[in-house]
Design a protein around this motif. Structure first.
Motif, short mmCIF file in Angstrom:
data_model
loop_
_atom_site.label_atom_id
_atom_site.label_comp_id
_atom_site.label_asym_id
_atom_site.label_seq_id
_atom_site.Cartn_x
_atom_site.Cartn_y
_atom_site.Cartn_z
N GLY A 91 0.69 -1.40 0.03
CA GLY A 91 0.27 -0.02 0.02
C GLY A 91 0.73 1.08 -0.07
N VAL A 92 0.52 2.11 0.07
CA VAL A 92 0.84 3.69 0.19
C VAL A 92 0.49 4.63 1.16
CG1 VAL A 92 1.49 4.12 -2.42
CG2 VAL A 92 -0.63 4.36 -1.44
N GLU A 93 0.89 5.09 1.92
CA GLU A 93 0.68 5.94 3.20
C GLU A 93 1.04 7.41 3.30
OE1 GLU A 93 2.36 3.38 6.56
OE2 GLU A 93 3.54 4.02 5.41
N LEU A 94 -0.04 8.60 2.75
CA LEU A 94 0.52 9.87 2.10
C LEU A 94 0.73 10.37 3.69
CD1 LEU A 94 -1.72 9.84 -0.42
CD2 LEU A 94 0.81 9.44 -0.82
N THR A 95 1.28 11.62 3.72
CA THR A 95 0.69 12.19 5.35
C THR A 95 1.44 13.46 4.70
OG1 THR A 95 3.67 12.06 5.93
CG2 THR A 95 1.91 10.30 6.42
N GLY A 96 0.59 14.91 4.98
CA GLY A 96 0.62 16.38 4.68
C GLY A 96 0.38 16.96 6.28
N TYR A 97 1.08 18.43 6.21
CA TYR A 97 0.78 19.10 7.08
C TYR A 97 0.92 20.58 6.79
CZ TYR A 97 1.83 22.04 11.47
OH TYR A 97 2.18 22.41 13.14
N VAL A 98 0.46 21.12 7.21
CA VAL A 98 0.22 23.07 6.91
C VAL A 98 0.15 23.26 8.26
CG1 VAL A 98 -2.33 22.93 6.30
CG2 VAL A 98 -0.29 24.67 4.93
N ALA A 99 0.46 24.11 7.69
CA ALA A 99 0.32 25.70 9.12
C ALA A 99 0.62 26.62 9.04
CB ALA A 99 1.69 24.81 10.62
N ALA A 100 -0.06 27.69 9.98
CA ALA A 100 0.38 28.86 9.60
C ALA A 100 -0.48 29.64 11.03
CB ALA A 100 -1.28 29.97 8.26
N VAL A 125 -7.02 3.58 5.95
CA VAL A 125 -7.55 3.80 6.80
C VAL A 125 -6.67 5.91 6.91
CG1 VAL A 125 -6.13 4.44 9.43
CG2 VAL A 125 -6.73 1.85 8.19
N SER A 126 -7.28 6.28 7.82
CA SER A 126 -7.26 7.94 7.14
C SER A 126 -7.57 8.46 8.34
CB SER A 126 -8.25 8.74 6.19
OG SER A 126 -9.30 8.83 6.68
N ALA A 127 -6.57 9.96 8.95
CA ALA A 127 -6.48 10.45 10.31
C ALA A 127 -6.90 11.75 10.04
CB ALA A 127 -5.97 10.25 11.22
N HIS A 128 -7.24 12.73 10.66
CA HIS A 128 -7.43 13.89 10.47
C HIS A 128 -7.13 15.23 11.43
CE1 HIS A 128 -8.29 12.40 6.37
NE2 HIS A 128 -8.73 12.16 6.73
N THR A 129 -6.64 15.76 11.68
CA THR A 129 -6.16 16.84 13.03
C THR A 129 -6.46 18.11 12.33
OG1 THR A 129 -5.60 15.25 14.02
CG2 THR A 129 -5.75 17.54 14.81
N LEU A 130 -7.32 19.12 12.41
CA LEU A 130 -7.19 20.66 12.76
C LEU A 130 -7.61 21.00 13.98
CD1 LEU A 130 -7.90 23.39 10.50
CD2 LEU A 130 -9.94 22.70 11.20
N ASP A 153 0.21 30.09 14.47
CA ASP A 153 -0.29 29.87 16.16
C ASP A 153 -1.97 30.06 15.68
OD1 ASP A 153 0.71 27.74 17.46
OD2 ASP A 153 0.03 29.40 19.63
N LYS A 154 -2.15 30.16 14.19
CA LYS A 154 -3.54 30.73 13.97
C LYS A 154 -4.55 29.03 14.15
CE LYS A 154 -3.34 34.41 15.06
NZ LYS A 154 -4.13 34.80 16.74
N ILE A 155 -3.66 28.09 13.10
CA ILE A 155 -4.02 27.26 12.89
C ILE A 155 -3.86 25.70 12.18
CG2 ILE A 155 -5.02 27.34 10.07
CD1 ILE A 155 -8.07 26.61 11.02
N SER A 156 -3.44 24.91 12.42
CA SER A 156 -2.31 24.18 11.71
C SER A 156 -3.70 22.69 11.13
CB SER A 156 -1.38 23.57 12.29
OG SER A 156 -1.97 23.26 13.64
N LEU A 157 -3.72 21.67 10.40
CA LEU A 157 -4.00 21.07 9.75
C LEU A 157 -2.87 19.73 9.45
CD1 LEU A 157 -6.49 19.08 8.51
CD2 LEU A 157 -5.72 19.89 6.30
N SER A 158 -3.63 18.36 9.44
CA SER A 158 -2.35 16.80 9.62
C SER A 158 -3.39 16.57 9.14
CB SER A 158 -1.78 16.84 10.48
OG SER A 158 -2.26 16.37 11.63
N SER A 159 -2.81 15.28 8.42
CA SER A 159 -3.89 14.26 7.46
C SER A 159 -2.59 12.63 7.86
CB SER A 159 -4.65 14.64 5.99
OG SER A 159 -5.44 15.90 6.30
N THR A 160 -3.17 11.92 7.04
CA THR A 160 -2.91 10.51 6.77
C THR A 160 -3.73 10.11 6.28
OG1 THR A 160 -3.08 9.21 8.68
CG2 THR A 160 -1.65 11.08 9.20
N LEU A 161 -3.61 10.02 5.20
CA LEU A 161 -4.31 8.10 4.27
C LEU A 161 -3.69 7.03 3.74
CD1 LEU A 161 -6.67 7.83 3.12
CD2 LEU A 161 -5.87 9.25 0.63
#
Length: 860
Positions: free
Chosen positions: A691-700, A749-754, A702-710
């Protein structure tokens, strides 16, 4: 309590072949987009208007000469974030606003610890290290850690990241947002017995170490974190490696490794207390303290904790207590640290799960369970009234009672400017029992004669028994590290360990309605197990070219295992087994510049069967064989802190990893459990997980950040043959071989944190988790499966800084915000029932509906 004595409990039965109409779970592209990808895109859209977090960069140099120090370790809030470049430079992509601790360590130098205040704008921090120190805690665990130079796949979590989710739930729930992770709870709310699977692999395939010392039970290979409640409050950092990873002490990694470090030297005195209360009468109370430096050389740290919960399931209570204490001595290039921690747990036995008709309310199906003796009339009646919160037992003391004491003595020694040694001696003492009321049991099953009362001969009685474990696990580990100060092209580690495990298994009768010749405390079975495990490994990374790094790792591991005596069914379980494994690994990294890296690695992992593979082998199955994993990992990493598409200096981290885990003689779960709840397994000749595991994180800012995995994967057994049994569990026929899905292995399987900070000190987070369908056995039958589920959690934290304490934090975690009704784990078995037809019996572990935990944390 280790599974070799108890973990869960259920009837051990056989399973039937797939029905004629074989159901296959196929995830269509629209479903994939709707359930797993679009939530992350939607959360990213919410993040778009915000500002970026500020990067931090600088140069680390020698305080005397001004020369740069390549390879110095950079840690933020206890999490290792990398090492300085050949020019001594470092760069942190984004540092959230608020107070942090920056730690810089290097062999032959005093560690530098300084406060760091996160800011929206970029910061430059150049630091100079004083000669004479030693690589402190990191020298003790470097032998088990991966880095970008090892071409392996890993996730680092520091103290701050763990603390965000630490309301008293067990460690798997703090890790469920990491790639490919699926957590579940027997009691339904994350307190008590919990489970973690990574890439579909359960705890028996996840190598866990604490400060480089093996935690996995040597017989069952499981890591029972219920024995160490609130361990997370003493963790300084944890690295989750996926796949075979680097060579480890202890049992082989067949899906992942958890490398836990509790090592932390805080030179300032501190004290804090965490107190939580929530649904199901759940409590967490702890107090932690540290003296800081005492007399220049000594530090002392400690923690006391108590966690209690009634559990979501009826009669699924937990009463958990633990402590942690560390005493350290550091002078010059020597660090000596003694650590002891212990946990004592008393949990009501919720490990039988809930029969399917109790959840569905299907009375016709419930009658099948009743007709075949899977439920008594009383249990069936309760199933209709208690529903998904049904509990198998009603005896008041149907409990698991276990205590585990750990003792570790660590030495970290600098050996000149380029070498360091980390070594440890350890002892783990475990003992305890689970108590059970047994109805209408044969005297012969307890090796007792029948009872004659007048003209009647009684062959059965009601009784209460206890099944005991009494064990010692002891040994030593070492890691000799070469990390040259002048030239960091070559870094190397030579390490290994020797460990011995002695474990007594026995049962006692403590009460019987008709005593026969028994007396209270009489043993009715006893066996003694010994296991010796020693390994040696050598690992090196070499920067062959400015853009090309090479990695090699080789391990030799030898195991001797012996059991003498009889098990509870009076069967002789005498066993002799010996194994020698050679596990090579190799990889390469290619730097593309501008924060980009390609990597690839190939690793071999081999491991021996667990105890139950020997003692609970089912009819029709061949003796268990050792299994082998060939693991190919390849991927791309991207990290930049100077982009502007969400605002100035937007921080972005992306990665894509492909894995191909090909097994020979893999031991897979059949879907059945033995009588103490351990999963029964069988070898399959050829299988794979790809399979493949994709992860991402973007931060702006200290106001907001998003991390995601798929994670998207395909997990298959080739030419699997299912076996049909009769009512006496004798094999009748083997099904025709076919390719089928591996049990408990979701394809998505996925997980997202905003997370955002709308006001100073107020942090809000949404955590969204999705898991696709999981099959309970290897027949790929949709009628023996866990339905896919999606869960949304809300977390709120508000930090104040009044004058009388350093920090006062108020926090709330609302789990399962949308009130989903789902099960995250289960088991199944089938046989020819009373009707003469094949009957299937599914049991599930329902997870709690909407619930909350609120905490008040004070730091002095």
């Amino acid at each position: 309590m280790p599974a070799s004595g108890t973990n869960q409990s259920a009837s051990a039965s056989a399973h039937a072949p797939t029905p004629g109409a074989r159901a296959r779970f196929i995830l269509s592209a629209p479903t994939l987009l709707k359930k797993y990808f679009l939530p992350g895109v939607a959360l990213l859209a919410l993040a778009a208007p915000a500002w970026a977090q500020g990067p931090v960069s600088g140069t680390i140099s020698d305080a005397r000469t001004g020369e740069p120090l390549p390879g110095a370790t950079i840690l933020l809030d206890g999490a290792a974030l990398g090492a300085t470049s050949p020019a001594g430079t470092y760069s942190l992509a984004s540092v959230p606003a608020g107070p942090h601790e920056l730690r810089i360590t290097f062999v032959g130098y005093e560690p530098l610890v300084r406060p760091l205040q996160g800011q929206p704008q970029a910061q430059r921090l150049d630091e100079r290290l004083q000669p004479g120190g030693v690589l402190t805690g990191e020298a003790l665990i470097v032998g088990t850690r991966a880095s970008d130079r090892t071409a392996t796949v890993y996730t680092d979590l520091g103290k701050q990241a763990l603390g965000k989710r630490n309301f008293g739930q067990d460690l798997p729930y703090l890790l469920d947002q990491t790639p490919s992770a699926v957590a579940s709870s027997d009691a339904g709310a994350g307190v008590g017995y919990t489970n973690l699977r990574i890439r579909g692999v359960d705890g028996t395939g996840i190598n866990t170490t604490i400060n480089g010392v093996p935690l996995n039970d040597p017989e069952s290979h499981g890591s029972f974190l219920v024995n160490l409640p609130d361990l997370a409050s003493s963790i300084n950092s944890i690295q989750v490696q996926r796949g075979v990873g680097t060579s480890q002490n202890g049992s082989a990694a067949f899906g992942a490794s958890l490398n836990i470090s509790t090592l932390e030297n805080r030179r300032e005195a501190y004290a804090e207390t965490q107190n939580s209360y929530g649904s199901f009468n759940t409590w967490k109370n702890n107090v932690s303290f540290g003296t800081g430096l005492v007399g220049k050389y000594f530090t002392f740290d400690g923690r006391l904790s108590r966690i209690a919960s009634d559990g979501y399931m009826n009669r699924a209570s937990s009463d958990l207590k633990s402590y942690y204490f560390a005493a350290g001595y550091q002078r010059g290039s020597t660090l000596l640290k003694f650590i002891t921690f212990s946990g004592r747990e008393k949990t009501y036995q919720a490990w039988n799960g809930v029969p399917e008709p109790a959840i569905t309310g299907n009375q016709a199906q419930l009658q099948v369970y009743l007709d075949n003796g899977e439920l008594t009339a009383d249990q069936a009646a309760r199933a209709l009234t208690e529903g998904r919160r049904w509990s198998y037992y009603t005896y008041p003391n149907q409990t698991d009672n276990y205590q585990q004491n750990h003792y570790q003595l660590h030495l970290s020694q600098g050996l000149g400017s380029d070498w360091s040694l980390g070594a440890a001696l350890h002892l783990t003492r475990g003992f305890g029992y689970y108590e059970s009321y047994r109805a209408n049991r044969r005297f012969s099953a307890y090796n007792l004669p029948d009872v004659v009362v007048g003209a009647d001969t009684l062959t059965r009685t009601n009784l209460i028994d206890r099944k005991w474990l009494d064990n010692y696990f002891y040994g030593g580990t070492f890691a000799l590290n070469y990390q040259p100060r002048a030239n960091d092209k070559l870094q190397a580690t030579l390490g290994g360990g020797w460990n011995k495990f002695d474990n007594e298994h026995y049962g006692e009768i403590i009460w019987a309605q008709y005593a026969s010749t028994s007396f209270p405390g009489q043993r009715y079975y006893y066996n003694l197990a010994h296991k010796t495990d020693y390994n040696a490994y050598a690992r090196a990374t070499y920067q062959a070219l400015p853009w090309l790094g090479l990695y090699a790792d080789a391990q030799v591991r030898h195991i001797r295992y012996a059991i003498d005596g009889v098990e509870d069914a009076q069967q002789d379980v005498t066993t002799r087994a010996s194994y020698t494994f050679f596990n090579p690994k190799a990889g390469a990294t290619i730097s593309l510049g501008h924060g980009q890296q390609l990597y690839g690695s190939f690793a071999v992992g081999q491991r021996e069967p667990v105890r139950t593979d020997f003692t609970d082998r089912q009819p029709g199955y061949a003796p268990a064989r050792a299994e082998r994993l060939n693991d190919l990992e390849a991927g791309y990493r991207y990290s930049r802190a100077d982009l502007a598409f969400l605002g100035p200096s937007t921080a972005v981290r992306l990665s894509a990893n492909y894995f191909d885990m090909t097994y020979v003689n893999q031991l897979v779960n059949t879907g059945q459990l033995n009588d103490v709840g351990t999963a029964l397994r069988t070898n399959v000749a050829n299988s794979y997980r790809r399979g493949v595991e994709l992860t991402g994180y973007v931060a702006a800012a200290d106001k907001i950040s998003l991390s995601s995995t798929l994670t998207l994967s395909r997990n298959r057994i080739l030419d699997y043959r299912d076996v049909t049994y009769d009512a006496s569990y004798n094999p009748v026929v083997a099904a025709e071989g076919r390719n089928t899905a591996i049990s408990y292995s979701p394809s998505v399987v996925s997980a997202h944190t905003l997370e955002g900070q709308p006001l100073g000190g107020l942090r809000l987070a949404l955590l969204y988790k999705t898991v696709s369908r999981q099959y309970l056995d290897n027949t790929e039958n949709v009628n023996r499966s866990l339905a896919d589920y999606q869960v949304l959690d809300l977390r709120v934290r508000y930090a104040l800084h009044p004058g009388f304490v350093k920090e006062l934090e108020l926090a709330v975690l609302v789990s399962n915000l949308l009130n989903a009704r789902y099960s995250a784990n289960g088991y199944t078995y089938s046989y020819l029932g009373a009707s003469g037809n094949s009957e299937t019996f599914n049991w599930y572990y329902p997870q709690a509906t909407r619930n909350f935990l609120a905490s008040v944390n004070v730091r002095f």
